[in-house]
Scaffold this motif. Sequence first.
Motif, PDB file in Angstrom:
ATOM      1  N   PRO A 168       6.120  -6.002  -2.651  1.00 35.18           N
ATOM      2  CA  PRO A 168       5.142  -5.527  -1.662  1.00 35.18           C
ATOM      3  C   PRO A 168       4.905  -4.014  -1.736  1.00 35.18           C
ATOM      4  CG  PRO A 168       6.655  -7.049  -0.626  1.00 35.18           C
ATOM      5  CD  PRO A 168       7.165  -6.829  -2.019  1.00 35.18           C
ATOM      6  N   LEU A 169       5.936  -3.240  -2.092  1.00 34.49           N
ATOM      7  CA  LEU A 169       5.747  -1.795  -2.196  1.00 34.49           C
ATOM      8  C   LEU A 169       4.766  -1.460  -3.316  1.00 34.49           C
ATOM      9  CD1 LEU A 169       9.052   0.234  -1.757  1.00 34.49           C
ATOM     10  CD2 LEU A 169       6.967   0.267  -0.391  1.00 34.49           C
ATOM     11  N   GLU A 171       2.434  -3.475  -4.474  1.00 33.61           N
ATOM     12  CA  GLU A 171       1.111  -3.908  -4.027  1.00 33.61           C
ATOM     13  C   GLU A 171       0.528  -2.921  -3.032  1.00 33.61           C
ATOM     14  OE1 GLU A 171       0.913  -8.014  -2.910  1.00 33.61           O
ATOM     15  OE2 GLU A 171       0.610  -8.299  -5.064  1.00 33.61           O
ATOM     16  N   MET A 172       1.396  -2.407  -2.162  1.00 33.55           N
ATOM     17  CA  MET A 172       0.933  -1.403  -1.207  1.00 33.55           C
ATOM     18  C   MET A 172       0.340  -0.214  -1.973  1.00 33.55           C
ATOM     19  SD  MET A 172       1.667   1.716   0.246  1.00 33.55           S
ATOM     20  CE  MET A 172       3.379   2.053  -0.112  1.00 33.55           C
ATOM     21  N   ARG A 174      -0.854  -0.117  -5.000  1.00 31.07           N
ATOM     22  CA  ARG A 174      -2.120  -0.488  -5.641  1.00 31.07           C
ATOM     23  C   ARG A 174      -3.247  -0.533  -4.625  1.00 31.07           C
ATOM     24  NH1 ARG A 174      -1.633  -0.968 -10.517  1.00 31.07           N
ATOM     25  NH2 ARG A 174      -0.005  -2.063 -11.674  1.00 31.07           N
ATOM     26  N   SER A 175      -2.974  -1.133  -3.464  1.00 30.57           N
ATOM     27  CA  SER A 175      -4.060  -1.299  -2.497  1.00 30.57           C
ATOM     28  C   SER A 175      -4.488   0.048  -1.921  1.00 30.57           C
ATOM     29  CB  SER A 175      -3.658  -2.275  -1.391  1.00 30.57           C
ATOM     30  OG  SER A 175      -2.856  -1.634  -0.442  1.00 30.57           O
ATOM     31  N   TYR A 176      -3.588   1.036  -1.940  1.00 35.58           N
ATOM     32  CA  TYR A 176      -3.986   2.372  -1.496  1.00 35.58           C
ATOM     33  C   TYR A 176      -4.405   3.250  -2.675  1.00 35.58           C
ATOM     34  CZ  TYR A 176      -2.837   1.308   3.280  1.00 35.58           C
ATOM     35  OH  TYR A 176      -2.850   0.738   4.525  1.00 35.58           O
ATOM     36  N   LEU A 177      -4.792   2.580  -3.768  1.00 28.40           N
ATOM     37  CA  LEU A 177      -5.465   3.246  -4.889  1.00 28.40           C
ATOM     38  C   LEU A 177      -4.576   4.182  -5.698  1.00 28.40           C
ATOM     39  CD1 LEU A 177      -8.783   4.190  -3.072  1.00 28.40           C
ATOM     40  CD2 LEU A 177      -8.288   2.114  -4.370  1.00 28.40           C
ATOM     41  N   ALA A 178      -3.282   3.847  -5.837  1.00 27.88           N
ATOM     42  CA  ALA A 178      -2.421   4.650  -6.687  1.00 27.88           C
ATOM     43  C   ALA A 178      -2.790   4.425  -8.149  1.00 27.88           C
ATOM     44  CB  ALA A 178      -0.961   4.266  -6.463  1.00 27.88           C
ATOM     45  N   GLN A 182       0.800   7.654 -10.517  1.00 27.51           N
ATOM     46  CA  GLN A 182       1.255   7.823  -9.134  1.00 27.51           C
ATOM     47  C   GLN A 182       2.190   6.691  -8.739  1.00 27.51           C
ATOM     48  OE1 GLN A 182      -2.654   8.004  -7.356  1.00 27.51           O
ATOM     49  NE2 GLN A 182      -2.347  10.129  -6.720  1.00 27.51           N
ATOM     50  N   ILE A 187       6.415   5.663  -6.313  1.00 26.12           N
ATOM     51  CA  ILE A 187       6.993   4.437  -5.765  1.00 26.12           C
ATOM     52  C   ILE A 187       8.114   3.883  -6.641  1.00 26.12           C
ATOM     53  CG2 ILE A 187       6.528   2.017  -5.194  1.00 26.12           C
ATOM     54  CD1 ILE A 187       3.879   2.891  -4.065  1.00 26.12           C
TER      55      ILE A 187
ATOM     56  N   LEU B  69      -6.245  -7.420  -4.862  1.00 23.22           N
ATOM     57  CA  LEU B  69      -4.899  -7.523  -5.416  1.00 23.22           C
ATOM     58  C   LEU B  69      -4.719  -8.803  -6.223  1.00 23.22           C
ATOM     59  CD1 LEU B  69      -2.797  -6.352  -2.322  1.00 23.22           C
ATOM     60  CD2 LEU B  69      -3.156  -5.095  -4.454  1.00 23.22           C
ATOM     61  N   PRO B  87      -8.864  -2.927  -5.739  1.00 23.09           N
ATOM     62  CA  PRO B  87      -8.756  -2.234  -4.455  1.00 23.09           C
ATOM     63  C   PRO B  87      -9.800  -1.122  -4.348  1.00 23.09           C
ATOM     64  CG  PRO B  87      -6.599  -2.430  -5.514  1.00 23.09           C
ATOM     65  CD  PRO B  87      -7.617  -2.855  -6.518  1.00 23.09           C
ATOM     66  N   PHE B  95       0.549  -4.898   5.872  1.00 24.31           N
ATOM     67  CA  PHE B  95       1.335  -5.950   5.247  1.00 24.31           C
ATOM     68  C   PHE B  95       2.290  -6.623   6.228  1.00 24.31           C
ATOM     69  CE2 PHE B  95       0.016  -3.021   2.038  1.00 24.31           C
ATOM     70  CZ  PHE B  95      -0.266  -3.809   0.931  1.00 24.31           C
ATOM     71  N   ALA B  99       5.972  -2.989   4.220  1.00 27.83           N
ATOM     72  CA  ALA B  99       5.808  -2.270   2.949  1.00 27.83           C
ATOM     73  C   ALA B  99       5.813  -0.760   3.147  1.00 27.83           C
ATOM     74  CB  ALA B  99       4.543  -2.722   2.209  1.00 27.83           C
ATOM     75  N   TRP B 103      12.339   5.761   1.655  1.00 26.23           N
ATOM     76  CA  TRP B 103      12.838   7.113   1.390  1.00 26.23           C
ATOM     77  C   TRP B 103      11.929   8.193   1.983  1.00 26.23           C
ATOM     78  CZ3 TRP B 103      11.085   3.670  -2.295  1.00 26.23           C
ATOM     79  CH2 TRP B 103       9.822   3.936  -2.816  1.00 26.23           C
ATOM     80  N   LEU B 116      -2.397  10.055  -2.066  1.00 24.01           N
ATOM     81  CA  LEU B 116      -2.855   9.481  -3.328  1.00 24.01           C
ATOM     82  C   LEU B 116      -4.286   9.903  -3.639  1.00 24.01           C
ATOM     83  CD1 LEU B 116      -1.463   5.838  -3.060  1.00 24.01           C
ATOM     84  CD2 LEU B 116      -0.539   7.721  -4.396  1.00 24.01           C
ATOM     85  N   ARG B 117      -5.064  10.156  -2.593  1.00 28.96           N
ATOM     86  CA  ARG B 117      -6.455  10.556  -2.795  1.00 28.96           C
ATOM     87  C   ARG B 117      -6.606  12.062  -2.982  1.00 28.96           C
ATOM     88  NH1 ARG B 117      -9.075   5.861   1.036  1.00 28.96           N
ATOM     89  NH2 ARG B 117      -7.456   4.492   0.252  1.00 28.96           N
TER      90      ARG B 117
END
Lengths: 278, 287
Positions: A168-169, A171-172, A174-178, A182, A187, B69, B87, B95, B99, B103, B116-117
Amino acid sequence: MSVAAATRSRGVHPPGLGPFTLGGRLGPGFLGLVIGAVLWEMLARVWDQPFFPPFSAVLMRLFELVGSGLIIGNLINSLFNLFIGFTLSAVLGVTIGVLMGAYTKVEMALDVYVYAMLTAPSLVFAPVFFAIFGANDPRPSVIGVIVLYTIFIVIVNTVAGIRNVNRPLIEMGRSYLASDRQLFFKIILPAATPLIFAGLRLGMGRAVKGMINGEMFIAIVGLGAVVTSAGKRFDAEGVLAVLLLIIVVALICVKIVQIIDVRLTSWLPATSKKRRRA
Amino acid sequence: MSEVRALNDQAKTLIEFDRLCKIFPARGDDEPVEALKDVSFDIKDGEFITVLGPSGCGKTTLLRILAGLEQFDSGDVRVDGQSVTGPGPDRAMVFQSFALMPWAKIIDNVAFGLELRGVPKAEREDRAMRLIELVGLKGFERRLPGALSGGMQQRVGLARALAVDPRILLMDEPFGALDEQTRRLLQEELLAIWEASRKTVIFITHSMEEAVLLGDRIVLMSPRPGRIVDVVDVPLARPRSTTIDTIEGSPEFAAITADLWHRLREMQLFRPSTAEAVEADAARVAS
């Protein structure tokens, strides 16, 4: 809110009873050492054997050796080899492990070698190194042996760390466009840190083993040489004295890795940390 | 209420599922699974859609495809007329498993999408702080996720999604892992946040009450193969965030949930495949 209570209870030891609480966390461990030393002393005195000297005699011999200057120079020499060998193993091992973890094809190509070398008795390669690097300067041979002892356990743990990152991390991310980059640095790598450090801790123990074994084989440098020469003189106190020193060195080295580990992975819940130590 | 509905009727279509099919290929001895079969459905801009169905009905797969996804086999999914290929910045996901990065401090978790952006640090922390306040976690921004309860962790998940200011919120059973009381609180807060922001929400759930309480429309799905069996309009007035208790006591609410349960129950007791198997068995015995 109950959260405050939950965080406060983290890391706090339950109240113990009797003498075990005297030295706090150190208590039981220290007591264990004292009992071990006393048992050794008594057993050696009752079972009067020339090759099983009592603890006090070994300790005396250790002070003698240190006083004669034989230990310090060799210890520094050994630690230098250890440092170089371990650093090489850590850097190369983590890099190779990351590549194997990230690319299935790399793993398929290297897997068999890594597991073969992980189980192979690495010392058999000492004469090969010796032949390659020559007898004049034994340092490269010793470092080579240390690397062979250390690097594969680091690789195996790094691969496991990279592979076991919580789905899930990812996927998280990816879904936030990493981007791939990145995803890896923000991650996958942080998430793999605990297992990578488990590998480094095990690797440090093996590196000390490799150092001593290599030195004993080559027998002209370091603590290993001191042990070998003491053994040839049937100096049981000397052998055990250096062994004691080596164990202390190994424990300190592992502790250093552990301290760095704890600093980098302080986010792990206390319970899983305890489990890892066990 | 009528005003809101009228507004929705005028709103333009934002998301289109067009005869969407998804098959999970056979694995080992298992048969291939038809996760989605001919799913067609339109969602308007600003709508709150809940997707309800028993486990295995493909509701999560549907959401994951919309999130970019998961690949699909045929048909199409469009957001604002554009086919989904991965995405995008217009969609953000919350989630079921939270998720969160264990850390990273809460503030860094919330700001992650912005980081990330490439949003500068001061700006993204400023925005993250505002959202942390919005979800009621002020004072916890320097904590690690492990120090928070499940409900609080999911507030972080919600804040992270809102931080990137998406047009569409994708919520995959977000309150499924929470206890009843925490869930009630979060439902109220989600409604309040939605009423203020009017984002389009697709909310997956297996709870009938939750589906009715939150949604403008309920997409009812059935398993094996996963397909839409009905789309139920929820005739409850908005805003609902302040009147949840009244709503839950109302005969309307009781009638809709009872009807949904009736249909879900039937789905699980008498799947067509089961009925066929029983018939085939009977035929074999007879002959």
